[in-house]
Design an enzyme around this catalytic site. Structure first.
Site, PDB file in Angstrom:
ATOM      1  N   TYR A 115       0.842  -1.213   0.000  1.00 54.98           N
ATOM      2  CA  TYR A 115       0.000   0.000   0.000  1.00 54.98           C
ATOM      3  C   TYR A 115       0.871   1.254   0.000  1.00 54.98           C
ATOM      4  O   TYR A 115       0.647   2.187  -0.780  1.00 54.98           O
ATOM      5  CB  TYR A 115      -0.932  -0.008   1.222  1.00 54.98           C
ATOM      6  CG  TYR A 115      -1.616   1.324   1.475  1.00 54.98           C
ATOM      7  CD1 TYR A 115      -2.621   1.785   0.628  1.00 54.98           C
ATOM      8  CD2 TYR A 115      -1.242   2.136   2.558  1.00 54.98           C
ATOM      9  CE1 TYR A 115      -3.243   3.014   0.849  1.00 54.98           C
ATOM     10  CE2 TYR A 115      -1.851   3.360   2.783  1.00 54.98           C
ATOM     11  CZ  TYR A 115      -2.854   3.796   1.925  1.00 54.98           C
ATOM     12  OH  TYR A 115      -3.453   5.013   2.147  1.00 54.98           O
TER      13      TYR A 115
HETATM   14  N1  LIG Z   1      -8.077   7.276   6.404  1.00 56.52           N
HETATM   15  C1  LIG Z   1      -6.771   7.453   6.614  1.00 56.52           C
HETATM   16  O1  LIG Z   1      -6.290   7.386   7.757  1.00 56.52           O
HETATM   17  C2  LIG Z   1      -5.847   7.773   5.451  1.00 56.52           C
HETATM   18  C3  LIG Z   1      -4.487   7.969   5.739  1.00 56.52           C
HETATM   19  C4  LIG Z   1      -3.621   8.254   4.696  1.00 56.52           C
HETATM   20  C5  LIG Z   1      -4.106   8.376   3.400  1.00 56.52           C
HETATM   21  N2  LIG Z   1      -5.417   8.162   3.149  1.00 56.52           N
HETATM   22  C6  LIG Z   1      -5.876   8.299   1.758  1.00 56.52           C
HETATM   23  O2  LIG Z   1      -6.999   9.164   1.733  1.00 56.52           O
HETATM   24  C7  LIG Z   1      -7.914   8.738   0.731  1.00 56.52           C
HETATM   25  C8  LIG Z   1      -9.299   8.561   1.338  1.00 56.52           C
HETATM   26  O3  LIG Z   1      -9.221   7.577   2.374  1.00 56.52           O
HETATM   27  P1  LIG Z   1     -10.513   7.125   3.206  1.00 56.52           P
HETATM   28  O4  LIG Z   1     -10.046   6.633   4.503  1.00 56.52           O
HETATM   29  O5  LIG Z   1     -11.543   8.195   3.134  1.00 56.52           O
HETATM   30  O6  LIG Z   1     -10.971   5.874   2.335  1.00 56.52           O
HETATM   31  P2  LIG Z   1     -12.413   5.410   1.824  1.00 56.52           P
HETATM   32  O7  LIG Z   1     -12.237   4.009   1.341  1.00 56.52           O
HETATM   33  O8  LIG Z   1     -13.450   5.652   2.851  1.00 56.52           O
HETATM   34  O9  LIG Z   1     -12.667   6.377   0.597  1.00 56.52           O
HETATM   35  C9  LIG Z   1     -12.162   6.131  -0.685  1.00 56.52           C
HETATM   36  C10 LIG Z   1     -13.328   6.237  -1.657  1.00 56.52           C
HETATM   37  O10 LIG Z   1     -12.818   6.118  -2.983  1.00 56.52           O
HETATM   38  C11 LIG Z   1     -13.771   5.391  -3.754  1.00 56.52           C
HETATM   39  N3  LIG Z   1     -13.080   4.824  -4.900  1.00 56.52           N
HETATM   40  C12 LIG Z   1     -12.110   3.868  -4.887  1.00 56.52           C
HETATM   41  N4  LIG Z   1     -11.731   3.599  -6.136  1.00 56.52           N
HETATM   42  C13 LIG Z   1     -12.455   4.413  -6.969  1.00 56.52           C
HETATM   43  C14 LIG Z   1     -12.518   4.594  -8.363  1.00 56.52           C
HETATM   44  N5  LIG Z   1     -11.782   3.877  -9.212  1.00 56.52           N
HETATM   45  N6  LIG Z   1     -13.390   5.509  -8.855  1.00 56.52           N
HETATM   46  C15 LIG Z   1     -14.171   6.237  -8.021  1.00 56.52           C
HETATM   47  N7  LIG Z   1     -14.161   6.100  -6.685  1.00 56.52           N
HETATM   48  C16 LIG Z   1     -13.308   5.179  -6.172  1.00 56.52           C
HETATM   49  C17 LIG Z   1     -14.317   4.348  -2.792  1.00 56.52           C
HETATM   50  O11 LIG Z   1     -15.594   3.856  -3.183  1.00 56.52           O
HETATM   51  C18 LIG Z   1     -14.367   5.129  -1.482  1.00 56.52           C
HETATM   52  O12 LIG Z   1     -15.662   5.686  -1.255  1.00 56.52           O
HETATM   53  C19 LIG Z   1      -7.348   7.455   0.129  1.00 56.52           C
HETATM   54  O13 LIG Z   1      -6.676   7.776  -1.062  1.00 56.52           O
HETATM   55  C20 LIG Z   1      -6.343   6.981   1.178  1.00 56.52           C
HETATM   56  O14 LIG Z   1      -5.286   6.243   0.600  1.00 56.52           O
HETATM   57  C21 LIG Z   1      -6.303   7.869   4.134  1.00 56.52           C
END
Ligand SMILES: NC(=O)c1ccc[n+]([C@@H]2O[C@H](COP(=O)([O-])OP(=O)(O)OC[C@H]3O[C@@H](n4cnc5c(N)ncnc54)[C@H](O)[C@@H]3O)[C@@H](O)[C@H]2O)c1
Length: 346
Positions: free
Chosen positions: A172
């Site tokens: 990841y």
């Molecule tokens: N939550 C954390 O602690 C954290 C930490 C570091 C980075 N991030 C990054 O932040 C972003 C959001 O994370 P989150 O925790 O809200 O995750 P999440 O899974 O709740 O949200 C991601 C969303 O992206 C959508 N998605 C995935 N692939 C897609 C595609 N091909 N087309 C359209 N939509 C798509 C999913 O349906 C989902 O609703 C991610 O990129 C993640 O890597 C999150």
């Protein structure tokens, strides 16, 4: 929401100040139905933006939660949702010229990125990120804010090291780092890309695979058992979701943020065992818990260097762990009350 920010762009008169400075811009949020994306959409709408959200409701976790996340936004005139995998192609017609594309869509989750899971991680975090950059460049969308991760550092966390080595220890983390590096490549072609490395985000709507979510659910008498990974001494710089949203919006609109990379961390480091204690206090119930081996890819500690975000974005985290967890506790409680009411109705 009782927690409030004091940052300049987002204080009590935020909407007026924002609109004086930026008008009512058109923006795109990918991953709009997710945990962080849905909070971002709401705040942008409150600031007077016209928002197009893109989300394909990846079945990796229950889409009911994602639909609930967007309940308020979906009722707003200035919000449109495209329920497709990153159909950026068609957005130009819908939006005119979006000022910013906030690219949050992806497949988070360290553990699921091992083995066959990497097919989805690499597709959703690498291939589609390249597609977003390409589409923005081709369509003349000037600016992308990319949601990266503290996972790019791997085990190299030290607040005093100003340029720590980027050395992911999970597939990841590699996929998020490649997303940043692709951003650097597209910068060379004139696209403005700001990268934000989020440090473990928490708060209402947290993803069901994340530790705090699983802890709260395990305080229910008949709830699932929380599987504590390792001895609980691993520590994280937990960051409240509204703080993350503020940094993200600032990176989208403040000119000096263009082509920068920022650590976005909550300001203090806390161990998993300390979080367990707080969750039990807030819930007034013990967590049903078992301990399993620490899996590969889990760094012992994460520490953010937020000086650049302070200097360039005028941003600093405002929400303490305890206050933010109390908000998250209320969100879980609300869900349980709603679910119980459905059972009684049956
Ligand atoms: N939550 C954390 O602690 C954290 C930490 C570091 C980075 N991030 C990054 O932040 C972003 C959001 O994370 P989150 O925790 O809200 O995750 P999440 O899974 O709740 O949200 C991601 C969303 O992206 C959508 N998605 C995935 N692939 C897609 C595609 N091909 N087309 C359209 N939509 C798509 C999913 O349906 C989902 O609703 C991610 O990129 C993640 O890597 C999150």
């Amino acid at each position: 929401m009782s927690v409030q920010s004091s940052n300049i762009l987002f204080g009590p008169t935020a909407t007026t100040k924002f609109q004086e400075q930026y008008g009512s811009p058109n923006v795109v949020v990918t991953g709009a139905a997710g945990f962080i994306g849905s909070h971002l959409v709401e705040r942008l709408l409150l600031l007077g933006c016209r928002v197009v959200g893109v989300d394909d409701f990846d079945p990796w976790y229950d889409s009911t939660q994602k639909r609930d996340n967007l309940a308020w936004a979906s009722a707003q005139d200035d919000f449109d949702l495209i329920e497709e995998p990153l159909a950026i192609d068609g957005l130009r017609g819908m939006l005119g010229d979006p000022s910013v594309v906030f690219h949050l869509a992806g497949r988070p989750g360290v553990q699921d990125s091992w083995g066959e899971g990497f097919v989805e991680s690499s597709h959703r975090n690498i291939d589609l990120t390249q597609r977003v950059y390409e589409m923005c460049l081709t369509n003349g969308f000037p600016r992308v804010v990319y949601a990266s991760s503290s996972s790019v550092y791997g085990a190299n966390a030290n607040r005093h090291d100003l340029t720590p080595e980027l050395s992911p220890i999970s597939p990841y983390g590699v996929s998020k780092l490649v997303g940043e590096q692709l951003g650097q490549v597209y910068r060379l072609r004139g696209l403005n890309v700001a990268c934000l490395r989020y440090f473990t985000v928490f708060g209402p709507r947290q993803r069901p695979d994340m530790a705090m979510h699983r802890m709260f659910e395990a305080t229910r008498p008949n709830g699932p058992v929380f599987m504590r990974r390792g001895d609980g001494s691993q520590s994280r710089e937990f960051t409240y979701v509204e703080d993350v949203v503020e940094a993200t919006i600032a990176a989208g609109f403040i000119d000096e943020a263009q082509n920068c990379t920022f650590d976005i961390g909550g300001g203090s480091v806390t161990s998993l065992n300390e979080v367990i204690q707080i969750v039990e206090q807030l819930s007034d119930r013990p967590i049903r818990m078992e301990t399993v081996d620490l899996p590969a890819g889990d760094p012992p500690v994460t520490v953010a260097r937020t000086q650049l975000a302070q200097e360039v974005l005028g941003w600093e985290p405002c929400v303490e762990l305890l206050d933010g967890l109390a908000e998250q506790a209320r969100w879980h409680q609300h869900r349980w009350t709603y679910a119980d009411s459905l059972l009684i109705a049956d």
